[in-house]
Each structure stands twice: as C-alpha cells, then as structure tokens.
Enzyme design. Structure first.
Site, short mmCIF file in Angstrom:
data_model
loop_
_atom_site.label_atom_id
_atom_site.label_comp_id
_atom_site.label_asym_id
_atom_site.label_seq_id
_atom_site.Cartn_x
_atom_site.Cartn_y
_atom_site.Cartn_z
N LYS A 135 0.90 -1.20 0.13
CA LYS A 135 0.01 0.07 0.06
C LYS A 135 0.80 1.21 0.03
O LYS A 135 1.85 1.22 0.73
CB LYS A 135 -0.63 0.11 1.13
CG LYS A 135 -1.65 1.25 1.33
CD LYS A 135 -2.78 0.96 2.53
CE LYS A 135 -2.20 1.76 3.89
NZ LYS A 135 -3.11 1.64 4.98
N ARG B 33 0.20 5.61 0.48
CA ARG B 33 -0.66 6.86 0.72
C ARG B 33 -0.12 7.91 0.43
O ARG B 33 1.21 8.31 1.05
CB ARG B 33 -1.16 6.70 2.07
CG ARG B 33 -2.19 7.62 2.47
CD ARG B 33 -2.67 7.58 4.05
NE ARG B 33 -3.07 6.40 4.63
CZ ARG B 33 -4.45 6.23 4.50
NH1 ARG B 33 -5.18 6.89 4.25
NH2 ARG B 33 -4.87 5.25 5.15
#
Ligand code: R5P
Length: 283
Positions: free
Chosen positions: A184, A186
């Site tokens: 992931k 961000r």
C-alpha cells in the site's frame, strides 16, 4: 467492578459477562459550558477495571475522570482497558514541532492507573509510551466468527504488510484458507491510497480483507476495487476497529463489499463480534 466510559458500554457489558464482575452504574453529564462530568453512583470495590475507547477528545477526558473517581471511591488497584486507543497512529513526530501524540495521551492515561490493556494498537510499540505496565491484546481471531462457513477457497488478505499477522490470526481462527498481503502507498497530502496487487490468484475465490482499523475506508475500497477487477467472488471487509469515519461505510458499499464485520472496540452497526473475551483472558 467494571466501570464503563460512555463510548464502550456494550464492550464493558460483554466484559462483565465474560469475567463475572459487576458492572458499576455511571452517569454521564455535561455542564452548560460543554465540560463533561462522569459520576459513579454505586461503586464499591477494592479493584476497578475502567473501560473506555478514546474515540474522541471528550472520551479521553471522561476516561481520566473515571480513573480519578474510582480511586476517590476507594479502589486500590486500577486496570484501564482501552478497547480502542485514540491517537495511537500518531506514534512519531514527522517534522519539527510535531508532538508524539500517542506518547502524550499514554502518559496522561498512565497517571490514573496501575496497568493498561489495549486491543490491537496500530503498533504494539505504542505500549512503551505508558509509564505503567501496558500490554496489547490481540482480538483478530474474533473476526472469524461472523464469516459464513461456506467461504470458497478463501484468501485472507491484508491491505498492507503490517497487517499480515492479523490476516493469519483470522485465517487460523477460521480454520482454513491462505494468506497474502498487498503493498500500500498513501499520498499524505491528498489522502489517496493505492494498492499494488500481490501475485495471489483471486479469481472465483472468496477474499477476506483484514486490517486493524477502517478509518476513512480509502484503503479497503481501493483493495476491493483491485480484487473485483481480478475476478474475486465475494469480498468481505473485516477489521478490529470499525472507526468508519465520515463516508467510509458508503465508500465500501459502493466499492462492492459483500459484508463488513468489526468488533465492538468501536461500537458501530457492523460490530458483529465482541473483543471482550480476548481482554477477559488477560485480566
Ligand atoms: C494503516 O496502516 C492502517 O493499518 C490502516 O490500513 C489505515 O489506517 C486505514 O485507514 P483508512 O481507512 O483511512 O484508509
């Protein structure tokens, strides 16, 4: 006796059931200027378990008030249970002048207790910020309970590597299936999340996404989109702490989740299972 903050009444009741301890009566009032006052009306015990998820600044203050009140009412031993510890994700200062907020709140909570238990803090190292003994409690295994028994070739997937242990714990509790994680990223300026698919084959499989918390829902909705694109059958969202801030619930529904299951560390309509038994084992 168990003493509950206003944010954790169902959790505290479940903890009372699991431990056989009495649940104290608490009145939650607010003065006209907005200040809180939590009052014990029937506390009588030598030891107290004060329970409160610090989901807001008010909840923090209320917890400190209850810690103070139980001492005043004669408790010699105070254990504080934070089903959800607010500010735990602010566990470092990322630029000059920033506080380490998790440390600041941990110090404050420590002043009113002899011991702290907190359920699945974002990083277990946050327990080191308390100045009294503090332990994490893992409730991820409880997330297997609400899942249907007929999952097809299930994959328990965490949306980032940091939550892979939670996925493994949930899989172990379910009894079958494999585990994997996404990578992931961000963007902290925009809040946008991107996930890179792992190599795991998901076509026609039921996928159980597992994370510690769903906050804005950006992480999970992005993961659902990738999984749907790759032909996953059903996608279940599970998390220990169903914060579901703002429009998170809508985001997840729009992304196509089959169901959302969380625990009662944060009390929401999706709190399908209690984390209290995991805490009870450690009291
Ligand atoms: C981050 O590492 C956490 O484990 C969660 O993935 C994250 O906090 C979820 O936040 P949101 O729902 O806002 O994407």
């Amino acid at each position: 006796m168990i003493v509950s903050g206003s944010t954790s009444q169902a959790f505290a009741a479940a903890l009372a059931d699991a431990t056989g301890r009495d649940l104290a009566a608490v009145e939650y009032d607010r003065f006209p200027d907005g200040e809180l006052q939590a009052t014990l009306t029937d506390f009588a015990a030598d030891d107290a378990v004060v329970v409160g998820s610090t989901v807001s600044s008010d909840a923090h203050v209320e917890l400190l008030q209850l810690q103070d009140a139980v001492r005043e009412a004669g408790a010699n031993e105070v254990t504080t249970v934070l089903p959800y510890m607010g500010y735990a994700r602010q566990d470092a200062a990322f630029s000059d002048g920033e506080p380490v907020s998790a440390r600041a709140v941990a110090r404050a909570v420590s002043t009113g207790t002899d011991r702290v238990l907190t359920v699945n803090p974002h990083e277990t190292a946050v327990c080191d910020f308390f100045t009294v003994p503090a332990e994490p409690v893992d409730a991820a295994g409880r997330l297997a309970d609400p899942l249907p028994a007929d999952l097809a070739d299930p994959l328990f997937l965490s949306p980032d590597e940091g939550a892979i242990d939670l996925a493994a714990t949930t899989r172990d509790a379910y009894g079958r299936g494999s585990t994997d994680y996404f990578e992931k990223e961000r963007d902290y300026d925009t809040g946008a999340v991107t996930v890179e698919p792992s190599d795991a084959a998901v076509a026609d499989r039921d996928v159980v996404l597992v994370d510690d918390i769903v906050a804005t829902g950006s992480t999970m909705s992005e993961a659902i989109a990738v999984l749907t694109d790759r032909g996953a059958a059903r996608v279940f969202v599970t998390c220990v702490h169903p914060m579901l801030a703002a429009d998170a619930r809508t985001k997840l529904e729009r992304a196509g989740t089959t169901a959302i299951f969380g625990t009662d560390t944060i009390e929401r309509p999706v709190s399908a299972v209690s984390a209290a038994p995991a805490v009870a084992d450690r009291l």
